[in-house]
Each structure stands twice: as structure tokens, then as C-alpha cells.
Design a protein around this motif. Structure first.
Motif, PDB file in Angstrom:
ATOM      1  N   GLU A   1      -9.881   4.451   6.992  1.00 30.16           N
ATOM      2  CA  GLU A   1      -8.882   4.662   5.956  1.00 30.16           C
ATOM      3  C   GLU A   1      -9.436   4.132   4.636  1.00 30.16           C
ATOM      4  OE1 GLU A   1      -4.288   3.475   4.755  1.00 30.16           O
ATOM      5  OE2 GLU A   1      -5.111   2.893   6.706  1.00 30.16           O
ATOM      6  N   LYS A   2      -9.319   4.955   3.586  1.00 33.60           N
ATOM      7  CA  LYS A   2      -9.873   4.571   2.290  1.00 33.60           C
ATOM      8  C   LYS A   2      -8.836   4.780   1.195  1.00 33.60           C
ATOM      9  CE  LYS A   2     -14.682   5.481   3.557  1.00 33.60           C
ATOM     10  NZ  LYS A   2     -15.994   5.997   3.118  1.00 33.60           N
ATOM     11  N   LEU A   3      -9.037   4.068   0.103  1.00 30.77           N
ATOM     12  CA  LEU A   3      -8.159   4.168  -1.052  1.00 30.77           C
ATOM     13  C   LEU A   3      -9.020   4.358  -2.294  1.00 30.77           C
ATOM     14  CD1 LEU A   3      -5.141   3.849  -2.009  1.00 30.77           C
ATOM     15  CD2 LEU A   3      -5.757   1.485  -2.580  1.00 30.77           C
TER      16      LEU A   3
ATOM     17  N   LEU B   1       0.825  -1.210   0.000  1.00 29.15           N
ATOM     18  CA  LEU B   1       0.000   0.000   0.000  1.00 29.15           C
ATOM     19  C   LEU B   1       0.856   1.256   0.000  1.00 29.15           C
ATOM     20  CD1 LEU B   1      -2.834  -1.075   2.472  1.00 29.15           C
ATOM     21  CD2 LEU B   1      -3.063  -0.685   0.018  1.00 29.15           C
TER      22      LEU B   1
ATOM     23  N   SER C   1       0.441   4.025  -3.095  1.00 24.02           N
ATOM     24  CA  SER C   1      -0.443   5.124  -2.695  1.00 24.02           C
ATOM     25  C   SER C   1       0.004   6.455  -3.266  1.00 24.02           C
ATOM     26  CB  SER C   1      -0.525   5.219  -1.165  1.00 24.02           C
ATOM     27  OG  SER C   1      -1.157   4.076  -0.639  1.00 24.02           O
ATOM     28  N   ASN C   2      -0.993   7.244  -3.705  1.00 23.26           N
ATOM     29  CA  ASN C   2      -0.771   8.614  -4.198  1.00 23.26           C
ATOM     30  C   ASN C   2       0.222   8.654  -5.362  1.00 23.26           C
ATOM     31  OD1 ASN C   2      -2.479   9.638  -2.074  1.00 23.26           O
ATOM     32  ND2 ASN C   2      -0.749   9.318  -0.695  1.00 23.26           N
TER      33      ASN C   2
ATOM     34  N   THR D   1      -3.878   6.429  -7.636  1.00 22.40           N
ATOM     35  CA  THR D   1      -4.404   6.057  -6.328  1.00 22.40           C
ATOM     36  C   THR D   1      -4.296   7.226  -5.363  1.00 22.40           C
ATOM     37  OG1 THR D   1      -2.254   5.190  -5.663  1.00 22.40           O
ATOM     38  CG2 THR D   1      -3.807   3.629  -6.617  1.00 22.40           C
TER      39      THR D   1
ATOM     40  N   ARG E   1      -4.799   7.805  -1.270  1.00 20.93           N
ATOM     41  CA  ARG E   1      -5.027   7.242   0.062  1.00 20.93           C
ATOM     42  C   ARG E   1      -5.470   8.359   0.991  1.00 20.93           C
ATOM     43  NH1 ARG E   1      -0.532   3.183   2.683  1.00 20.93           N
ATOM     44  NH2 ARG E   1      -1.812   2.216   4.345  1.00 20.93           N
ATOM     45  N   LYS E   2      -6.555   8.132   1.733  1.00 19.79           N
ATOM     46  CA  LYS E   2      -7.119   9.212   2.542  1.00 19.79           C
ATOM     47  C   LYS E   2      -7.800   8.633   3.770  1.00 19.79           C
ATOM     48  CE  LYS E   2     -11.339   9.057  -0.258  1.00 19.79           C
ATOM     49  NZ  LYS E   2     -12.205   9.769  -1.229  1.00 19.79           N
TER      50      LYS E   2
END
Length: 501
Positions: free
Chosen positions: A112-114, A81, A85-86, A103, A105-106
Motif C-alpha cells: 500500500e502506497k500514498l 489516513l 486520502s484521495n 493525496t 492512496r493506491k
């Protein structure tokens, strides 16, 4: 009066020119509109193709992450991850277009969500879709909970030639999940009704049902669901051995499949047996039931026995004294008699550790009138576990590596966990509220044998029978967590509620 005569013939030419000019203008306008409409139609088609490409990219990425979370350790999944991510991927070719994945990630509230943002490109036109996944951390250890199972059958094998075979009209009631993507690894034959009733067949995303399913059902092209019709072929065209939708009442669906071992389906860890030297040595290490006037044969203490073998249809009574009773025995032979429990109390349990052999004979019983959570049998022998016709067993059975054979009429309440490779359940046998957890085994059922609960197997075969081989039913009986060992926390990824936009 003087008359004037005018010649009007020359006026026709300008009028004709005017009409011709108007027609040219109208034609040009019509052609312009037609060309514009055609361009718009092409644009819309390209836009739709770009959308499908984007959706395919997002679905593939989401399925990959969800399936990875079932397989990978906490550390590996966390590193993965962090790596993705990002970030934005390079373009990936797909059909006549391509897609890129971004992607994000937040954290939303406490979750926590993607976001997976997929942009599809097709002939210069692009479109984007977003799917949101929820990333959570779940603690390992604790009891494995059979009541969480939602499928009548899960076949975990990914590479067996036959993952599921239902022949001679055999059928299952409830959802069925199959991990295999091999050609003809799912076989349906015989009968005219559904082989999977009141349920769907779940396959991995991207699996082609026409490839993995073998069926003897035929159909016209016109009868086929739209997604399976053969393009350009008349509706009346008949095809043999292709109408698999006639085998599955609620159709084929697609879902990420847990593998074995995984956090969803952990690998059992067979427990160590209690040390013989630490158990009391009974006066009668070969416990039998010779005739006595009272016909009462009690076991009132923990102990190590060479054999326990009631005879002449007599019953051994094991007194739990309101707590737990621990008995280790080389050979547990219940072909000639029965075992019952006494003074179980609120949470009393009998723990039977069997080294060499275990058999429950025809018309014999073990804890017949008790609840399954009162009895736990751990069997380490290599001889086949034999549970014969008309026997009654209420308890939980854990087998290290031996085969298991239920003959016609055997009746069981409780759960079975085995690391063995073969379980046979013959005609007339029945199990109620059972989880049969046999992730390395071929489970073979025949005749009118039936399980009300769920089966988790490597592969599954069922032949014949006028009743359902498996009827999905939740079970309230537990499987001790220590049999599955303890595990660290796992990262679990699931679709968010209403994930697509």
C-alpha cells in the motif's frame, strides 16, 4: 572626348538613412531578444521558486505522517489516513507563494502506497513534485530488538533546556539523533576535534541548526558550508561561536524523529514479581558464605530469600540444572563476594527479582564468564543501584525507578533498561555490546567511561575523556518482550525506495 562631371554628394543622404534604418531594426531586434531573455530568466526563477515551495510542502506533509505513525495507535492512524486520502487541500501560504497538497492512496503489487503531490505557485508560475510513502502494518508484542538500533545516541526529550552536552573535548563515535528544537539545547565545547565522529547529527525537518546548536568554534564566512554563509558578507569576515559544522564530522542531516513512547521506543512495563507464597522457603533465608572446608556454596532450587550476601571474596554457585532458576530476594549484596552459574545448559536462565537493594562491589563479579542472556535481574527498590570499580557483570538489568551509578572501572556486558531518571557512568567504567535504554533519564558520563553499543536517553551529558564516550556497535543480546508489555498492531509509514519525482 566630352567629359561628364556628376555631383555625388546627394547620394550620402539615402545611404545614411538606409544604415540608420538597419541600425534601428537591429537595435529593436536586440532589445526584443533581450526582453525575451529577461522574461525567460524571470520565468525560470519563478519556476524554481515554485519548485522549492512545492518540495517544502511535500516534505512537510511526509515528515508529519511519518512522525505521526511513530506516535499514534493503529485506530487513530488508520482514521487519519482515511480522512486525507484521495483529497486536495486548500492553498497554504508559504513565503511569497503558496502550495496545495493532493493525496492518492493506491496499491502497487502487495504494497500500500500514498502519493503526496504538492503543487507550488509563485508569481503566477507553478510546478509540482511527488513523493511516495509506503504504508505498512506491523504486529506489536514480541521481543524488543536492540540490534535494530542504528544510532550511537538518541536523546528523546522534546522540551529539555539541554538535550545533549559534550564538554571538555568529549566525543561520540556514530550517528546521533536529537528530538529537541529548543534554542541552544545542543552544546559543544572544548577540544579542537569533532565531538561527533564517524557520524552525523540528525535533527527534525525544519529545525535550524544555528538556533539549536551552541558551540565555541569560530570560522570565517568563507569557510562556512554554502547553506550557512552569511549573504553579503566578505569571505574573510570572522565570526565567533557559530561554526558548529566543525563539531560534527559527517554534518547535520534531517529525519523524522520517533518520540517516546512510540512503536519505535515503547514504554517499559515493569513485571509483577513471583508470589512469595508460591516460592519454596529455603532453610537459610539469609544466605551467606561462612567458612567451610569445600568453600562451595550452592543454591540448587528456586526460592525466596531475605538476603543473599557472600563474604570474604567467596563465590555462591547457582545451579540452573539446564533450565530456569527463579529467585526472589529482598537484598542482593555482592560487595564481599561473587555469584557464578552452573549447569546452564543450552538456554538456561537465572531470574533474580530484587525488592529493596542491589549492589555489586569493587572487584566482585556476577556471571563473569557467562553470556548476558543467562541472567535477568529485575530491581524494584528505591535505593541507588551501585556497581563499583573493577567489578564484572554479564547479564541484563531492569530497574523500576531507582538511580544507577557505575563507579570507575566497572565492567558490564549486556543491556540495561530503566524507568529511573538518572544514570551515572564514571571514569574507567565500560560496557560492551550494550543497549542502555533509559528514556526518562539524564545519562551522565565522565572521564574515560565508555559504552560500546547504543544509548537511548531523555538527555545526555559527557564531560572530558580521551576516548569516545559511546562507540556505536550492534548488540546481539536480547531484551525480553514481556518487559515492554504487549501492543496491538501499528501502522508504520516510511519513504518508498527512490520516492521523489
Amino acid at each position: 572626348m566630352r567629359k561628364h562631371i556628376y555631383n555625388n554628394q546627394g547620394a550620402i543622404i539615402p545611404l545614411s538613412l538606409m544604415v540608420f534604418t538597419v541600425l534601428i531594426i537591429l537595435t529593436a531586434a536586440t532589445m526584443s531578444i533581450s526582453i525575451a531573455d529577461n522574461r525567460y530568466s524571470i520565468y525560470q526563477n519563478n519556476k524554481m521558486q515554485a519548485h522549492y515551495i512545492a518540495r517544502s510542502g511535500a516534505e512537510t506533509m511526509a515528515a508529519y505522517l511519518i512522525e505521526k505513525s511513530y506516535r499514534e495507535s493503529f485506530t487513530n492512524m488508520n482514521n487519519l489516513l482515511d480522512d486525507i486520502s484521495n483529497k486536495t487541500s486548500n492553498a497554504t501560504s508559504f513565503l511569497d507563494g503558496n502550495f496545495t497538497i493532493k493525496t492518492v492512496r493506491k496499491t502497487v503489487g502487495s504494497k500500500e502506497k500514498l502519493d503526496i503531490i504538492s503543487t507550488g505557485n509563485y508569481r503566477g508560475v507553478s510546478d509540482s513534485v511527488t513523493v511516495t510513502l509506503v504504508v505498512s502494518t506491523e504486529s506489536g508484542g514480541g521481543a524488543y530488538n536492540p540490534s535494530s538500533e542504528e544510532n550511537a545516541l538518541v536523546a528523546l526529550s522534546e522540551d529539555s533546556n539541554i538535550a545533549l552536552e559534550l564538554s571538555s573535548g568529549a566525543f561520540i563515535q556514530g550517528d546521533v539523533a536529537i528530538n529537541s528544537t529548543k534554542e541552544n539545547s545542543i552544546k559543544f565545547s572544548g577540544g579542537s576535534n569533532y565531538n561527533i565522529r564517524n557520524g552525523s547529527l540528525y535533527l527534525k525537518p525544519g529545525t535550524d541548526p544555528k538556533i539549536v546548536i551552541s558551540t565555541d568554534r569560530g570560522s570565517t564566512n568563507g569557510e562556512a558550508p554554502p547553506e550557512y554563509k552569511v549573504p553579503g558578507v566578505p569571505n574573510g569576515q570572522w565570526y565567533n561561536n557559530w561554526a558548529f559544522w566543525k563539531n560534527i564530522e559527517n554534518g547535520v542531516k534531517f529525519s523524522s524523529m520517533p518520540s517516546y513512547p512510540s512503536s519505535k521506543y515503547p514504554e517499559p512495563v515493569f513485571p509483577s514479581f513471583p508470589n512469595i507464597d508460591e516460592l519454596p522457603q529455603p532453610a537459610n533465608p539469609n544466605f551467606t558464605t561462612p567458612w567451610v572446608e569445600s568453600l562451595y556454596y550452592p543454591i540448587t532450587e528456586d526460592g525466596y530469600y531475605n538476603s543473599i550476601q557472600p563474604s570474604s571474596s567467596r563465590t555462591i554457585t547457582i545451579d540452573l540444572a539446564g533450565g530456569n532458576r527463579i529467585i526472589r530476594v529482598n537484598n542482593l549484596n555482592l560487595t564481599g563476594g561473587n555469584i557464578e552459574l552452573k549447569n546452564v545448559g543450552e538456554n538456561g536462565k537465572l531470574f533474580l527479582y530484587v525488592d529493596n537493594s542491589f549492589a555489586l562491589g569493587s572487584s566482585r563479579s556476577l556471571n563473569e564468564n557467562g553470556i548476558p542472556d543467562n541472567v535477568y535481574i529485575y530491581y524494584a527498590g528505591s535505593q541507588t543501584v551501585q556497581i563499583d570499580g573493577s567489578s564484572k557483570f554479564s547479564g541484563n538489568l531492569f530497574v523500576k525507578n531507582a538511580d544507577i551509578n557505575f563507579t570507575a572501572g566497572a565492567n558490564m556486558k549486556g543491556n540495561i533498561v530503566t524507568l529511573g531518571t538518572y544514570v551515572n557512568i564514571a571514569g574507567g567504567s565500560s560496557a560492551h555490546g550494550m543497549i542502555l535504554y533509559a528514556p526518562r533519564a539524564l545519562v551522565n558520563m565522565s572521564g574515560s567511561a565508555q559504552i560500546k553499543g547504543s544509548v537511548i536517553a531523555e538527555t545526555f551529558k559527557r564531560s572530558g575523556g580521551s576516548n569516545a564516550g559511546i562507540i556505536f556497535a550492534p548488540t546481539s543480546f536480547s531484551i525480553p518482550g514481556e518487559f515492554f508489555g504487549t501492543s496491538a498492531s501499528n501502522i508504520v509509514i516510511r519513504y518508498d525506495q527512490n520516492p521523489w519525482r
